[in-house]
Design an enzyme around this catalytic site. Structure first.
Site, PDB file in Angstrom:
ATOM      1  N   GLN A  89       0.704  -0.766   0.300  1.00 31.34           N
ATOM      2  CA  GLN A  89      -0.139  -0.032   0.078  1.00 31.34           C
ATOM      3  C   GLN A  89       0.661   0.929  -0.108  1.00 31.34           C
ATOM      4  O   GLN A  89       1.794   1.196   0.456  1.00 31.34           O
ATOM      5  CB  GLN A  89      -0.248   0.311   1.130  1.00 31.34           C
ATOM      6  CG  GLN A  89      -1.996   1.269   1.032  1.00 31.34           C
ATOM      7  CD  GLN A  89      -2.804   1.120   2.583  1.00 31.34           C
ATOM      8  OE1 GLN A  89      -4.000   1.469   2.454  1.00 31.34           O
ATOM      9  NE2 GLN A  89      -2.276   0.859   3.710  1.00 31.34           N
ATOM     10  N   GLY A  90       0.627   2.269  -0.924  1.00 29.22           N
ATOM     11  CA  GLY A  90       1.098   3.353  -0.677  1.00 29.22           C
ATOM     12  C   GLY A  90      -0.135   4.999  -0.347  1.00 29.22           C
ATOM     13  O   GLY A  90       0.137   5.311  -1.418  1.00 29.22           O
ATOM     14  N   TYR A  91       0.133   4.791   0.605  1.00 28.88           N
ATOM     15  CA  TYR A  91      -0.771   5.725   1.137  1.00 28.88           C
ATOM     16  C   TYR A  91      -0.431   6.496   1.831  1.00 28.88           C
ATOM     17  O   TYR A  91      -0.338   8.242   1.538  1.00 28.88           O
ATOM     18  CB  TYR A  91      -2.497   4.927   1.657  1.00 28.88           C
ATOM     19  CG  TYR A  91      -3.599   4.920   1.086  1.00 28.88           C
ATOM     20  CD1 TYR A  91      -2.723   4.427  -0.263  1.00 28.88           C
ATOM     21  CD2 TYR A  91      -4.691   5.067   1.385  1.00 28.88           C
ATOM     22  CE1 TYR A  91      -4.803   4.387  -0.855  1.00 28.88           C
ATOM     23  CE2 TYR A  91      -6.157   4.781   0.708  1.00 28.88           C
ATOM     24  CZ  TYR A  91      -5.190   4.067  -0.729  1.00 28.88           C
ATOM     25  OH  TYR A  91      -6.933   4.823  -1.699  1.00 28.88           O
ATOM     26  N   SER A  92      -0.035   6.813   3.320  1.00 30.71           N
ATOM     27  CA  SER A  92       1.035   6.901   3.832  1.00 30.71           C
ATOM     28  C   SER A  92       2.343   7.569   3.349  1.00 30.71           C
ATOM     29  O   SER A  92       2.836   7.518   2.764  1.00 30.71           O
ATOM     30  CB  SER A  92       1.143   6.171   5.194  1.00 30.71           C
ATOM     31  OG  SER A  92      -0.047   5.467   5.893  1.00 30.71           O
TER      32      SER A  92
ATOM     33  N   GLU B   3     -17.061  -1.786   2.695  1.00 33.58           N
ATOM     34  CA  GLU B   3     -16.699  -3.099   3.136  1.00 33.58           C
ATOM     35  C   GLU B   3     -15.909  -4.491   3.555  1.00 33.58           C
ATOM     36  O   GLU B   3     -15.573  -4.905   2.701  1.00 33.58           O
ATOM     37  CB  GLU B   3     -18.093  -3.281   2.907  1.00 33.58           C
ATOM     38  CG  GLU B   3     -18.735  -4.596   4.113  1.00 33.58           C
ATOM     39  CD  GLU B   3     -19.954  -5.784   3.030  1.00 33.58           C
ATOM     40  OE1 GLU B   3     -20.748  -5.555   2.568  1.00 33.58           O
ATOM     41  OE2 GLU B   3     -20.012  -6.959   3.272  1.00 33.58           O
TER      42      GLU B   3
ATOM     43  N   SER C  99      -6.303   6.195  12.917  1.00 28.32           N
ATOM     44  CA  SER C  99      -6.741   6.041  13.791  1.00 28.32           C
ATOM     45  C   SER C  99      -8.016   5.993  15.381  1.00 28.32           C
ATOM     46  O   SER C  99      -8.582   6.079  14.214  1.00 28.32           O
ATOM     47  CB  SER C  99      -5.783   6.979  14.596  1.00 28.32           C
ATOM     48  OG  SER C  99      -6.184   8.233  14.544  1.00 28.32           O
ATOM     49  N   ASN C 100      -7.364   5.698  16.115  1.00 31.78           N
ATOM     50  CA  ASN C 100      -8.838   5.855  16.437  1.00 31.78           C
ATOM     51  C   ASN C 100      -9.369   6.920  16.654  1.00 31.78           C
ATOM     52  O   ASN C 100     -10.506   7.299  17.489  1.00 31.78           O
ATOM     53  CB  ASN C 100      -8.537   4.858  18.470  1.00 31.78           C
ATOM     54  CG  ASN C 100      -9.065   3.440  17.948  1.00 31.78           C
ATOM     55  OD1 ASN C 100      -8.525   3.084  16.513  1.00 31.78           O
ATOM     56  ND2 ASN C 100      -9.235   2.066  18.629  1.00 31.78           N
ATOM     57  N   GLU C 101      -8.634   7.653  16.731  1.00 29.09           N
ATOM     58  CA  GLU C 101      -9.126   9.467  17.337  1.00 29.09           C
ATOM     59  C   GLU C 101     -10.153   9.987  15.917  1.00 29.09           C
ATOM     60  O   GLU C 101     -10.732  10.462  15.941  1.00 29.09           O
ATOM     61  CB  GLU C 101      -7.887  10.236  17.594  1.00 29.09           C
ATOM     62  CG  GLU C 101      -7.622   9.815  18.738  1.00 29.09           C
ATOM     63  CD  GLU C 101      -6.926   8.578  18.942  1.00 29.09           C
ATOM     64  OE1 GLU C 101      -6.347   8.365  18.030  1.00 29.09           O
ATOM     65  OE2 GLU C 101      -6.782   8.499  20.715  1.00 29.09           O
TER      66      GLU C 101
END
Lengths: 398, 389
Positions: free
Chosen positions: A126-129, A244, A383-385
């Site tokens: 994956q090349g997102y971040s 999903e 993140s959860n935040e």
């Protein structure tokens, strides 16, 4: 209201159990259960076994070679494979890029890439971040400039999971630096063997190499590797994220980890009695077990909703938040269960092939590292935040 | 697997929801809880008229044969309106015991009038030293020539002061903590030797202390075979736990709704306080807890009519989680409301009080956590360790 699985679903569960008894290599299950590091070959082996049985692409339609399973069937499959100690299927190809290709890809892209995911020819990463973006996904800076029949890509991606094994990467790149943040982004498929790509390991706090930095220096990517339209990559990016996903709550893994916790704690002694009989520890285990019962039921409620046509939206954020916290708590208890033997750090013991003599109980070696590694659960995938902000806006209307 | 209500269940829910909307106004509640009876007799009559008092009972005794899901559904709606009526005490606990153990005569003498709304029942089981343990019974029942003589004390008997008939537990044999040797007896509220000390509870309900000093009752006042009541008590309490879990979820829903509304309306520093991320995230945490609580109420309700081991495991797990979630939602709702959350004239803190007090009924989160551990241990009976790893 009926809390029981249908006879058909129970039969399906038996079918999966039979398959696992027959096909899951015991040494692979032992590695997974023992918290050992899996090699590239381990992943590829399990992938091939699933693929041969037609069980790899659990959320693909049959037309593309998937199982066409219902959400409940997928849940049962997740639960059984985790309980049996099967390695988790890596999501990057099967569950991330594939749905995007099915929805936005050209016929040629579908025809070429989808079968290669099934037969293991391609290992996707994956090349997102990016270093300056993180959860602010649209803050990405990697550039792709059109030059004839190619894009010229320059920039850097990070947190690329198992990128060292991958031969393909899907990337979000900026094709129009002048446009608004989300509007100048495109979705590109890139061959990792293209000149100009460098992969550099990031060693994580548990001492493992799971993630990487990927650098692009004038990398030439054919224009036919663009998915969807130029500058219209954001819907692809979001579709991938919100597509999903079954098992986002990690119920199967949590159940397997809880089982492992009970068995490890049952072999540790406190005042000469098994730790599972210590009132304080037994209560801690019971509490996570109850939380897990509740989360499993919540998960099944969301699945039942999906089954009857309702699209799981922001509910999956709640499942992700609760599921990740719960799994982190179980690894916390696993670490505590071996007391001072959580301290020794003998990295080779986390590999299956080692002659090193363990310190303390053999099963103790990976527990602290595993605990530290699992901190990632509440960070990755938004993140959860970030998830809480999504719920606040989408469900609560704040 | 299906989580939707059947048509009949949905109809029941809608009926109760309408009743709650129309009859459970907060102003009226404040007045009612100051009244002598402590609940609204007119509302109770309406309960009877629409068949609510017979909801959990079989048709042969005049009920309409609802199970765990119906009970949870009814109580959830009542919880949303913060009922004061003695549904748990009279219908769920005492009523269940009479249905389960009573002779046809006892059912027709005591259960039918209760279902018709003509008489009230209460279940007198807890004692000053029993805390939440169901097998702890010190009250003695000694056989006499014509029946039984009861001596002992019963504590925090829900609606004991309003009931016409009390279902009282007493020991006919065994040590104070034996499961065997517990009997149940039907006692008129005006029995000789019985003193009742009724009082209000902090969440607006009513309870009573009972003293039994040589209370003499005839042999036919015994409910079931004296000495064998434990499993019936456990089953009735399981029903009570499902009822409380349903009620708690309803109260949590109201707390969350009110708090969310408040966050959207209340302005400070020129903006709604709901625009502050720290408050948004706390509200999301409450929503997550509510979802978990809903799931556990559903799970307990769905297991109520199954076999004992599964039933008890589910109800104890549910009561533990709902105890934890209820307390957090109560405390956080008050906190997020600020000073207004501290005032008697505002509804929210009354819901919060009920949520915290539900944890003190039929076993708190600690009690049920210990019980869950115990049930697990009994169930697993030490499987071979090699089988796991």
């Amino acid at each position: 209201m009926d809390l029981h699985y249908t006879p058909e679903e129970e039969a399906f569960r038996e079918e999966i159990r039979d398959f696992l008894r027959e096909k899951l290599p015991p040494e692979l299950a032992a590695k997974v259960r023992g918290g050992k590091r899996l090699t590239k070959a381990d992943h590829e082996r399990w992938h091939a076994i699933l693929s041969a049985a037609g069980y790899l692409a659990v959320n693909w339609p049959r037309a593309y070679g998937g199982t066409g399973w219902s959400p409940v069937q997928r849940h049962i499959f997740d639960e059984e494979t985790a309980a049996a100690g099967a390695p988790a299927v890596l999501a990057f190809g099967v569950n991330m890029v594939a749905p995007v290709l099915m929805k936005f890809g050209t016929q040629a892209q579908k025809d070429y890439y989808l079968p290669r995911i099934l037969d293991g020819s391609d290992w996707w990463c994956q090349g997102y971040s990016e270093p300056g973006a993180g959860s602010d996904l649209a803050g990405l800076k990697t550039r792709a400039e059109r030059d004839g029949e190619h894009y010229v890509v320059n920039g850097q991606k990070t947190w690329t999971t198992l990128g060292q094994y991958a031969n393909k990467i899907f990337c979000l790149v900026r094709t129009d630096p002048q446009a608004k943040k989300q509007e100048g982004i495109s979705f590109l498929l890139i061959d990792m063997t293209t000149p100009g790509i460098t992969v550099r390991p990031i060693i994580t706090l548990d001492g493992g190499r799971e993630v990487n930095e990927v650098f692009f220096d004038n990398v030439l990517v054919p224009v036919e590797n663009l998915v969807g339209e130029e500058n219209k990559g954001w819907p692809c990016a979001k579709y991938l994220l919100t597509h999903e996903r079954t098992g986002i709550a990690g119920i199967g893994q949590a159940k397997a980890a809880l089982q492992h916790l009970k068995s490890v704690a049952g072999r540790q002694l406190k005042h000469g009695r098994p730790l599972t009989e210590d009132p304080t520890f037994a209560r801690r285990i019971a509490r996570v077990e109850i939380d897990l019962m509740a989360l499993e039921t919540t998960n099944l409620r969301v699945i039942a909703e999906a089954q009857s046509g309702g699209a799981p939206g922001a509910e999956s954020s709640l499942l992700k938040i609760n599921g990740s916290v719960l799994r982190q708590e179980i690894t916390d208890l696993l670490r505590r269960s071996v007391g001072p033997y959580a301290l020794p750090f003998l990295s080779e013991l986390m590999d299956a092939e080692t002659n090193q003599t363990p310190v303390g109980p053999a099963e103790a070696a990976p527990l602290a590292a595993e605990y530290f590694n699992r901190r990632k659960l509440s960070i990755y995938g938004g993140s959860n935040e970030i998830q809480k902000t999504i719920v606040a806006k989408a469900i609560l209307g704040l | 697997m299906r989580f939707t209500l059947s048509q009949e269940q949905a109809l029941l829910r809608d009926t109760v929801a309408r009743l709650v909307r129309e009859r459970f106004g907060f102003e009226a509640r404040l007045k009612t809880l100051e009244s002598a009876a402590g609940f609204d007799r007119d509302v109770w009559r309406e309960f009877a008229e629409i068949g609510l008092l017979g909801a959990p009972f079989g048709e042969e005794v005049g009920g309409f044969g609802g199970g765990g899901v119906e009970l949870m559904t009814v109580m959830r709606e009542l919880g949303r309106g913060l009922l004061l009526e003695p549904y748990l005490a009279s219908v769920v606990l005492a009523g269940s015991l009479i249905e389960r153990l009573g002779t046809p005569e006892q059912c027709s003498d005591y259960l039918r009038p209760m279902i018709a709304g003509e008489a009230l029942l209460a279940f007198a089981h807890g004692e000053p030293d029993s805390r939440y343990a169901l097998e702890q019974v010190a009250t003695r029942a000694v056989a006499t020539s014509g029946g039984w003589r009861l001596d002992g004390r019963k504590s925090v008997v829900l609606h004991g002061g309003e009931a016409n008939t009390l279902v009282v537990s007493a020991r006919t044999a065994g040590a104070q903590d034996d499961e065997k040797g517990i009997g149940l007896f039907l006692l008129p509220c005006d029995a000789m030797g019985l003193s009742l000390h009724p009082y209000p509870t902090i969440d607006g309900l009513r309870a009573a202390e009972l003293e039994l000093d040589g209370v003499v009752i005839p042999a036919e006042a015994a409910l079931g075979e004296p000495g064998t009541a434990y499993s019936a008590i456990e089953a009735a309490v399981a029903r009570g736990l499902v009822a409380l879990c349903g009620e708690a979820v309803g109260a949590m829903e109201t707390c969350c709704d009110m708090t969310l509304d408040y966050l959207k309306q209340r302005k400070q520093f020129g903006v709604t306080i709901g625009s502050f991320q720290v408050l948004q995230h706390r509200m999301v945490d409450l929503r997550g807890l509510l979802e978990q609580a809903r799931s556990m109420a559903i799970l307990a309700a769905g297991r109520l009519d199954g076999e004992r081991a599964e039933r008890e495991r589910a109800v104890s797990a549910a009561k533990n989680l709902i105890g934890r979630a209820g307390r957090t939602i109560a405390e956080e709702s008050i906190q997020l409301h600020g000073g207004i959350g501290m005032t008697w004239e505002y509804a929210l803190p009354h819901f919060a009080k009920r949520l915290v007090m539900i944890d003190h009924l039929l076993g708190d989160e600690d009690h049920h956590l210990d019980r869950f551990v115990m049930l697990e241990r009994a169930a697993s009976a030490a499987p071979p360790l090699s089988a796991v790893n």
